[in-house]
Structure formats: structure tokens, C-alpha cells
Write an enzyme that holds these catalytic residues in place. Structure first.
Site, PDB file in Angstrom:
ATOM      1  N   SER A 130       0.835  -1.189   0.000  1.00 36.73           N
ATOM      2  CA  SER A 130       0.000   0.000   0.000  1.00 36.73           C
ATOM      3  C   SER A 130       0.879   1.251   0.000  1.00 36.73           C
ATOM      4  CB  SER A 130      -0.948  -0.037   1.194  1.00 36.73           C
ATOM      5  OG  SER A 130      -2.149   0.622   0.899  1.00 36.73           O
TER       6      SER A 130
ATOM      7  N   LYS B 235     -18.712  19.028   4.018  1.00 40.83           N
ATOM      8  CA  LYS B 235     -17.707  19.249   5.060  1.00 40.83           C
ATOM      9  C   LYS B 235     -17.560  18.002   5.918  1.00 40.83           C
ATOM     10  CE  LYS B 235     -14.779  21.477   7.589  1.00 40.83           C
ATOM     11  NZ  LYS B 235     -13.445  21.768   7.060  1.00 40.83           N
TER      12      LYS B 235
END
Length: 347
Positions: A176, A228
Site C-alpha cells: 500500500s 464538510k
């Protein structure tokens, strides 16, 4: 009464002097601590270390009379080397003209805080690197937060941008975010059973909203901006928020794939960017790595024609940092065990 007054004045003077001394001492200690906290670079000559180890092992196989003779020859040899070094210095022959291999180490945690030392080490190497030099990074990381490993990969990119040959050596794992770093190298060497790949992104968030509702606890979340907050820990999540969260994950994955493909264009990126991981030999077949081997064999081979130097940036930590750092390392080890049992890192 006068005696007591004079005695009190005397004590006040003493107290003032003691406080002044304490303030000065604290100031000096603070300056010293600041200097220590800046850290220091430690350079270890691995070539000399290996050479000394080889000679010691050879001497251990000799009998007592032969060892005595060997030690005499070593002293004579050392004197000759010192004499030759002085002669070279007088002629203006710089010892730094020989090609060097700069060895860096990165053992990454989930938050990739080790990037702070890496950036100092890369900067130090770039300050002295010669055209004939190269860098080897011994890398070990299962990945972690996106921004942390993105910065770590960018630090390695600095070497590549300056045309400094960079070899990544993986003995255990570069998955990863760890592979994001590895793919920056001009060459990747890994051990046969090292874990490679896991080009994917994952995130999970617990939600306690139903539990809180059962306790008659209301949670209010106010935001300015439609997205948000997409998913929250305590509030009630919406399907729209979930969809946006998945879109953000896919976008991050897309950026990850583009980055890997730009570093290793020969890869079939759609085939290897499935989030799967492979062992070293399998990873070589898929083009994720270039050669199979350990970092030890790599460096021993380079020692034949190069001076091999290990560069480490050491930063002194406060007591609190040591305690919290130990706790963080324990958490990282626990997460690593979970990952090895089938869990995937964040990136």
C-alpha cells in the site's frame, strides 16, 4: 527584633541568589535540550564494518601462534594505511572521489512520522552526493495514512529528480503506502517471501448513533459546506454522505494508480491495483519488483566496488515522547498482526 529582621533580610538575599541560579540553570538546560532535540546525523561505514567482521572471523579460525602473528601484521598494515592516507592528503587526492552507496532506512508506522527523519537524511545526501554515487533505501512498511506516505514518496522523488540512482530493498513488506514509496525507486529488490503490492485504499468509521439514541442522547452537527462531513462517529449518516465518501475513496485510489503507473509505466496497472498483495516471487512475475534477493546480499555485492555508508538522522526525545512513542509502536505491532491475518492497511 532587629536580629530577626536582619536574619529575614539575609534569607531573602539567599533566596534571590538561589532563584537566579535556578533560572540561569534552567535556561542553559533548555538551550541544551533544544540543541539535542534538533537531532544529529550519524554516518556508519558499513564497508569497514563488514571488512572488520570478515577479518575477525578469519582470525578466530587461527591457532594461538598464528593469531599473534596476525595481530602484528594488522598493526603494520594499519600504520601503512595511515601513512598512505597522509601522503594522498599532501598530494591533494580527496578520499571522497571514490564512488559511494548511501544507505537509508525507513521502517514505517501507520502515521508515517518517520518521514521527518527521512527528509533530513535525503537532504544530507543531496548536499554531498557525487555523479557516480547511488542510494539504497531499506524499506519496511505495511502502509498507513495517505498524506504521510505521499510525503515520504515525495522525499524519495527528490533523489530521482536529481538523477541519483535509487534502489529500494524490501526484506519483509512494502504494501500500500509502502509500495507507493518503493515504486519511486529506479530498481526494486525484494526477498522471495516479502509482501508486495496492496495498491488500494480502505477506510472504516464506527458509528454510535443508534446507541446514543437508545440512551436519549441527541447529537447536533452543524457544517458550512455540503460535504464538510460525509460520515460521522456520532451523528446519523445519510446515503448521500456514504456515496460521497465512497467517491472520495475511489478518487484517492485513482490518484494512487496514476502515481504508480507514472513511476513504473511497464505495469498493467489495472491488473495489479486491485488491493491484493503478492509475495516476492509472484510480484516479480507481475512486474511489481525487478529482482529477488535480500538487502544483505545487495549491499555485500555493492561493497566490492563502492564505499557503503549508512546515514541515519537521530532525534532525542523527551520522556513524554518516549512513553507515547512506545505506546504507538505497540499499537503499530498490533495493527501489523491484524493485517497479516487478512486485514488491509489504509494505504
Amino acid at each position: 527584633m532587629e536580629i530577626l529582621s536582619q536574619y529575614g533580610l539575609f534569607l531573602a538575599k539567599i533566596a534571590t541568589v538561589v532563584v537566579a541560579i535556578a533560572v540561569v540553570a534552567a535556561f542553559i538546560v533548555n538551550l541544551t535540550q533544544r540543541k539535542k532535540q534538533r537531532g544529529e546525523l550519524k554516518v556508519t561505514n558499513l564497508s569497514e564494518h563488514y571488512k572488520a567482521l570478515q577479518e575477525e572471523m578469519g582470525a578466530a579460525l587461527l591457532d594461538a601462534p598464528q593469531q599473534k602473528l596476525w595481530h602484528k601484521e594488522q598493526k603494520k598494515k594499519l600504520k601503512q594505511e595511515v601513512k598512505a592516507a597522509k601522503a594522498s592528503a599532501k598530494k591533494g587526492i580527496a578520499a571522497g572521489d571514490k564512488s559511494r552507496v548511501w544507505v537509508l532506512d525507513f521502517k514505517g508506522s501507520m502515521d508515517a512520522h518517520e518521514v521527518n527523519a527521512l527528509r533530513e537524511e535525503v537532504t544530507a545526501v543531496l548536499a554531498v552526493v557525487k555523479p557516480q554515487d547511488q542510494v539504497v533505501l531499506r524499506l519496511e512498511s505495511p502502509g498507513g495514512v495517505v498524506h504521510g506516505y505521499g510525503l515520504a514518496a515525495s522525499q524519495l522523488q527528490r533523489l530521482r529528480d536529481k538523477q541519483v540512482p535509487l534502489t529500494i530493498a524490501v526484506d519483509k513488506v512494502a504494501a500500500s503506502g509502502g509500495y507507493m514509496m518503493a515504486c519511486v525507486g529506479n530498481k526494486i529488490v525484494c526477498a522471495p517471501f516479502a509482501i508486495i503490492g496492496s495498491i488500494g485504499v480502505v477506510a472504516q468509521i464506527p458509528n454510535f448513533n443508534r446507541f446514543l439514541k437508545g440512551k436519549d442522547i441527541d447529537i447536533e452537527l452543524h457544517t458550512a459546506g455540503q460535504y464538510k462531513r460525509t460520515l460521522t462517529l456520532l451523528g446519523e449518516n445519510t446515503e448521500e454522505g456514504r456515496q460521497k465518501f465512497r467517491e472520495d475513496l475511489n478518487e484517492t485510489h485513482h490518484l494512487f494508480k496514476d502515481f504508480v503507473h507514472s513511476m513504473r509505466p511497464q505495469l498493467d496497472i489495472e491488473q495489479v491495483a486491485t488491493g491484493e498483495h503478492w509475495y516476492g516471487s509472484q510480484a516479480k512475475e507481475k512486474g511489481l519488483v525487478d529482482d529477488i534477493g535480500t538487502s544483505d546480499d545487495l549491499l555485500l555485492g555493492l561493497m566490492k566496488d563502492h564505499e557503503v555508508l549508512n546515514v541515519r538522522y537521530l532525534q532525542r526525545k523527551k520522556l513524554l515522547d518516549r512513553v507515547t512513542g512506545s505506546a504507538a509502536e505497540s499499537a503499530d505491532r498490533l495493527l501489523m498482526r491484524w493485517w497479516q491475518r487478512g486485514q488491509k492497511p489504509m494505504m
